[in-house]
Each structure stands twice: as C-alpha cells, then as structure tokens.
Design a protein around this motif. Structure first.
Motif, mmCIF file in Angstrom:
data_model
loop_
_atom_site.group_PDB
_atom_site.id
_atom_site.type_symbol
_atom_site.label_atom_id
_atom_site.label_comp_id
_atom_site.label_asym_id
_atom_site.label_seq_id
_atom_site.Cartn_x
_atom_site.Cartn_y
_atom_site.Cartn_z
ATOM 1 N N THR A 74 12.457 2.800 -2.716
ATOM 2 C CA THR A 74 11.069 2.675 -3.181
ATOM 3 C C THR A 74 10.790 3.657 -4.315
ATOM 4 O O THR A 74 10.920 4.868 -4.121
ATOM 5 C CB THR A 74 10.085 2.953 -2.022
ATOM 6 O OG1 THR A 74 10.335 2.040 -0.966
ATOM 7 C CG2 THR A 74 8.652 2.806 -2.497
ATOM 8 N N ARG A 99 -3.691 1.627 -1.595
ATOM 9 C CA ARG A 99 -3.014 2.621 -0.762
ATOM 10 C C ARG A 99 -1.725 1.982 -0.247
ATOM 11 O O ARG A 99 -1.778 0.893 0.349
ATOM 12 C CB ARG A 99 -3.890 3.029 0.418
ATOM 13 C CG ARG A 99 -3.272 4.116 1.294
ATOM 14 C CD ARG A 99 -3.353 5.475 0.621
ATOM 15 N NE ARG A 99 -4.673 6.077 0.739
ATOM 16 C CZ ARG A 99 -5.207 6.876 -0.178
ATOM 17 N NH1 ARG A 99 -4.533 7.126 -1.287
ATOM 18 N NH2 ARG A 99 -6.402 7.407 -0.019
ATOM 19 N N PRO A 100 -0.568 2.605 -0.502
ATOM 20 C CA PRO A 100 0.667 2.022 0.014
ATOM 21 C C PRO A 100 0.667 2.010 1.535
ATOM 22 O O PRO A 100 0.373 3.025 2.168
ATOM 23 C CB PRO A 100 1.755 2.954 -0.537
ATOM 24 C CG PRO A 100 1.059 4.253 -0.796
ATOM 25 C CD PRO A 100 -0.337 3.883 -1.195
ATOM 26 N N THR A 118 -6.205 -0.403 2.515
ATOM 27 C CA THR A 118 -6.203 -0.865 1.128
ATOM 28 C C THR A 118 -6.813 -2.261 1.059
ATOM 29 O O THR A 118 -7.013 -2.923 2.086
ATOM 30 C CB THR A 118 -4.766 -0.864 0.565
ATOM 31 O OG1 THR A 118 -4.796 -0.981 -0.856
ATOM 32 C CG2 THR A 118 -3.935 -1.990 1.154
ATOM 33 N N TYR A 371 -1.603 3.199 -5.060
ATOM 34 C CA TYR A 371 -0.787 1.996 -5.170
ATOM 35 C C TYR A 371 -1.349 1.145 -6.299
ATOM 36 O O TYR A 371 -2.548 0.852 -6.316
ATOM 37 C CB TYR A 371 -0.856 1.250 -3.835
ATOM 38 C CG TYR A 371 0.025 0.038 -3.693
ATOM 39 C CD1 TYR A 371 1.387 0.168 -3.437
ATOM 40 C CD2 TYR A 371 -0.506 -1.247 -3.777
ATOM 41 C CE1 TYR A 371 2.190 -0.941 -3.267
ATOM 42 C CE2 TYR A 371 0.282 -2.370 -3.608
ATOM 43 C CZ TYR A 371 1.634 -2.213 -3.352
ATOM 44 O OH TYR A 371 2.433 -3.317 -3.186
ATOM 45 N N VAL A 388 4.101 2.738 -6.215
ATOM 46 C CA VAL A 388 3.393 3.872 -5.615
ATOM 47 C C VAL A 388 3.208 4.949 -6.682
ATOM 48 O O VAL A 388 4.152 5.288 -7.402
ATOM 49 C CB VAL A 388 4.173 4.439 -4.415
ATOM 50 C CG1 VAL A 388 3.462 5.670 -3.846
ATOM 51 C CG2 VAL A 388 4.332 3.378 -3.339
#
Length: 491
Positions: A74, A99-100, A118, A371, A388
C-alpha cells in the motif's frame, strides 16, 4: 523430501521476484521514496516500524517534502513541512477528505462515527455532530460555565496534595473527560466512580495502542494478527467494554422518553434517529451513535489532558516562563475572579504560552491518515484516487521555515513586537481542511481555562532533589511525557 523443499524454495523465489517487479512498476506512479520490497514494503527503513517526526524529517532530506512510503503493497504519500501539509489538505480539501478503512480502523469502527469513517456516512455524522455541539453550547457561556466548574474541582483536587509531590495526570484526565460527559451524557461522574474510572483506563489502553508497532503490523498482516495473541486483542476487548458502557447510557436515555428540549448529545441523536427512520437508507442509528460518542471521548479527552500534562511539566522546567504568566494574571485578574475564556484577550502572554505548549509538545506526532477520493495534484505530483495521504502535523509545528526557534520552547512565537498575541498560519495542532478536529473550539477553551486557573492558584516545581527530567515523549496514539511528579504549592 529434499526435492520438494527445493521446488518450494524456487516457487517462493519466483513469487518474490514477480512481486518485486510489480512493485517497481507501481513505484514510478508515485512521488519518490525509499525502495520497497515484497511483503513489508519500505517499512524496513523505519526504526521499530515507527513513523515519527524525526524519521519523517530525515527522509524528507533525501526524497523531498512529498514522498512515498510503502506499507506492504500500500503506497502512503507523506506530507512533510507546513507548505506541503497546507497544499495537500487545503488546495482541494474535499478531495482528500476520505479516511482509509485500514484493517484496524474497520475492526474498531466498521466505517461508523466521525473519526474513523469515510464517505456518505461520515459526512452525515460530522455535519450532525457539529450542529449539535453548537446547539448544546459549544462556544457559548453555558458550556464554558461547565468548564469553569471543572476547573474549580481541579484546583480543589490539586490543593489536597498540600504541596507534596504528586503526579497530575489522573486529575487532569478526570477534569477534561467530565466536560465531555456533560456534553454527551448531560452529567458528570464523581472522581471515585469505579465504572467511570474503568472507562478511562480502557480509553488510555486504546490510545497507547494507536501508532504502535502492533498497530502497524496489524494493518500490514491482518490475516495473521487476527489469529495471534497480543496487545491488539486486549485493545479490541477494551473497545467492547467502552461500547458496552455507552450502550448502557443510551438505554438510560431511551428509558426517560423523548424530551421537548434535548439536554445532551444522546438526546439530540435519539431525536434525529426518530426523525429520519422513515427515510431511505437512514444515516442515523444506534451503532453510529455509539461510535460518535466513542470518537468524541477518544478525541476530546486524551488530547486535551495530555496537552495540559505537558503544560505543567514545562512550567516546572521553565520557572521563568511560569513567573511571567503569574505576574500577568496577578496584574490583570482580580483575586476572587474565576478566569474565563474571554480573559485571554487581556492575557496575551498566558495565551501565547498555552499555544507554545501545543506547538512544542506536538502530541499528535503525524496525523490521522487521509484518503484521496479523486485524482488530485499536490504541488507537482499527481496523486491517484485511492491513495493514502499522511500529513505530518508535527513537521509543520516544527518547520524551521515558519518558526524562529522550532526546537526550543519559546512563547515569543505567538507574540508580536508589541507583546500582543498573534497566531502564525503554521499553527495547525488541530489539523486543517475538511477533516479538521470538530472539537477545536472546546479544546481551546478547556486549555485556557484549566491552565490559567491552575497557574493563578499554584506555583509548580519539581520535588527537592529531582534534577534529571526526561523531556522526550513516549510513543503512542498521543505523545505522552514520561512519568513525573511535581509540587503544587498554593500561592
């Protein structure tokens, strides 16, 4: 048997080579950064798999203020320094407001509430929470009166030590958390309520886990961590204990029935659930209410109490600063007057000291990750949708391009040439953009009222014979001071 192990080794080697080639192709699509390797990415370059301000700044010297780290496979784009943080979070703030949903965030919040959610759900919860906090008195005298009451309880608690050595952490946490309780539950808890004290212990356990090595490993290897014992199991158990406590409070409110004039956050949210339940895909339900309260506690208690904890440590460590604060208070505030937030306008040096405590302690070392919900540009770098973005708030608060003496405790950072209070743009302890802390006004009021009333009542010093104080922070969800004791001597 030997042939089988040889085949397995060859297959593993081929897999790693393929993964390495894939990674190298992906690397070219992102800002520069340390070379990743399969499985762990570039975490091998981080001390104890930890990303703190010093490491972020050191890497920026090699790769620039916008660079990429790989957490496994990631990519995480790191923003270092105020200008990079500002450009990344405010140029198109709505596009980096996601938001991840990391494995740990999902395990804790399941995309509900305010802080770890999110998308559509987060937007509804944040908008409603902001509106409700304002209606309940955020920024108004009604809530400030509650803060002043807690400040009085805090002064009484410190007075019981009679100038003997004490650790102030617990008393500070109780005072701050009871302000949140007044907003959320409509009442405070006594200092010896065992259930409430257990709640605070559980919250502390959760915060210590955030940002730890185990948190990082959980997000990189969730399939493995779910099957292994360790601190992550205890933290998830603590979360369940907090949720159980909150659901009990909610049931108590439901038992009272609907009120024409909601008294607290729970009343307001229950009314909103009733109001919206007939609509399509209702965004308000008990699970979201539980998580919103959890987030208000997690974000509203630990941060303010930790900042005050650092503040008292600094006052004992810098007695000349403490003396100037007290001289200003004595010259401005009547002896029988309980200091309120409005008094900050006449106490510029005191206000500057509080802001410098926030800047210098930088208790949120990096910042909660964002994010990208669309393709965006941050300075000269294209950032793909789904990436991210990690803003280093601490690097902005210690940016040598923005602060005269970034590595020193210096209240003059917040004073102009005439001695009046001024707040530089790079002061971003509550973050910036669309996911800025929604309780920043409450925190500002708490910090000023608690700090100034304590300094009005007491002088703080280290116990006799104590000279070597460790001022380095302990790593965790917030950066805590090492355990220390001080003497609160009545003035």
């Amino acid at each position: 048997m030997l042939a089988l192990s040889t085949v397995f080794s060859l297959l593993l080697l081929c897999y790693l080579v393929v993964q390495f080639v894939k990674l190298q192709r992906e690397v070219r699509k992102f800002p520069p950064g340390p070379a990743p390797i399969p499985i762990i990415g570039s975490l091998w370059q981080l001390k104890f798999f930890r990303l703190d301000r010093k490491i972020v700044t050191e890497m920026a010297k090699s790769y620039g203020n916008i660079y990429t780290l790989w957490f496994g496979h990631t990519p995480v784009v790191v923003l270092n320094g105020f200008q990079a943080v500002k450009d990344g979070l405010t140029t198109r703030p709505e596009d980096v407001a996601g938001r991840p949903l990391t494995p740990f965030f999902l395990a804790v919040a399941n995309n509900k509430g305010i802080m770890l959610a999110t998308g559509r759900m987060w937007k509804h919860q944040r908008r409603f929470s902001l509106m409700t906090l304002k209606s309940l008195g955020l920024g108004k005298t009604s809530l400030e009166y509650q803060i002043q009451e807690e400040a009085s309880h805090l002064v009484e608690s410190f007075a019981k030590s009679e100038g003997e050595p004490m650790n102030p952490s617990f008393a500070l946490t109780l005072a701050v958390s009871n302000v949140v309780c007044a907003v959320v539950f409509g009442h405070r808890f006594s200092n010896d309520d065992k259930t409430f004290l257990h709640l605070l212990e559980a919250m502390e356990c959760i915060f210590k886990f955030l940002g730890s090595l185990y948190n990082t490993v959980y997000d990189v290897l969730p399939w493995l961590m779910r099957r292994l014992p360790g601190p992550h199991k205890k933290v998830l158990a603590c979360c369940e204990e907090v949720y159980s406590f909150l659901r009990k409070e909610i049931r108590s409110h439901e038992g009272r029935g609907a009120s024409d004039e909601p008294q607290d956050f729970i009343d307001c949210y229950l009314a909103q659930i009733e109001k919206s339940k007939e609509g399509p895909k209702p965004a308000y339900d008990i699970d979201n209410l539980v998580q919103c309260i959890f987030d208000l506690f997690l974000g509203g208690t630990e941060t303010s109490s930790t900042t005050l904890y650092w503040a008292l440590l600094y006052m004992a460590a810098y007695p000349d600063v403490q003396a100037k604060v007290q001289k200003e208070i004595d010259a401005t505030v009547a002896p029988d007057h309980r200091i309120c937030y409005e008094d900050r306008k006449n106490l510029p040096y005191t206000n500057a000291v509080i802001h410098e405590v926030q800047r210098f302690s930088n208790i949120v070392a990096i910042g909660v990750p964002r994010y990208a919900i669309k393709d965006i540009m941050i300075q000269q770098f294209p950032i793909k949708k789904g990436t991210v973005v990690l803003p280093s708030i601490a690097s902005a608060l210690h940016d040598p391009n923005e602060w005269e003496t970034p590595q020193q405790f210096n209240p003059s950072h917040f004073l102009d040439k005439d001695g009046d209070f001024t707040c530089p743009e790079a002061f971003v302890p509550f973050s910036i953009g669309n996911r800025m802390c929604l309780g920043d006004n409450l925190a500002r009021t708490e910090l000023f009222v608690f700090f100034s009333n304590l300094l009005k009542a007491f002088s703080f010093r280290f116990p006799d014979g104590v000279e070597d104080i460790n001022m380095e922070p302990i790593w965790g969800g917030t950066l805590q001071p090492h355990y220390f004791e001080i003497c609160a001597e009545p003035r």
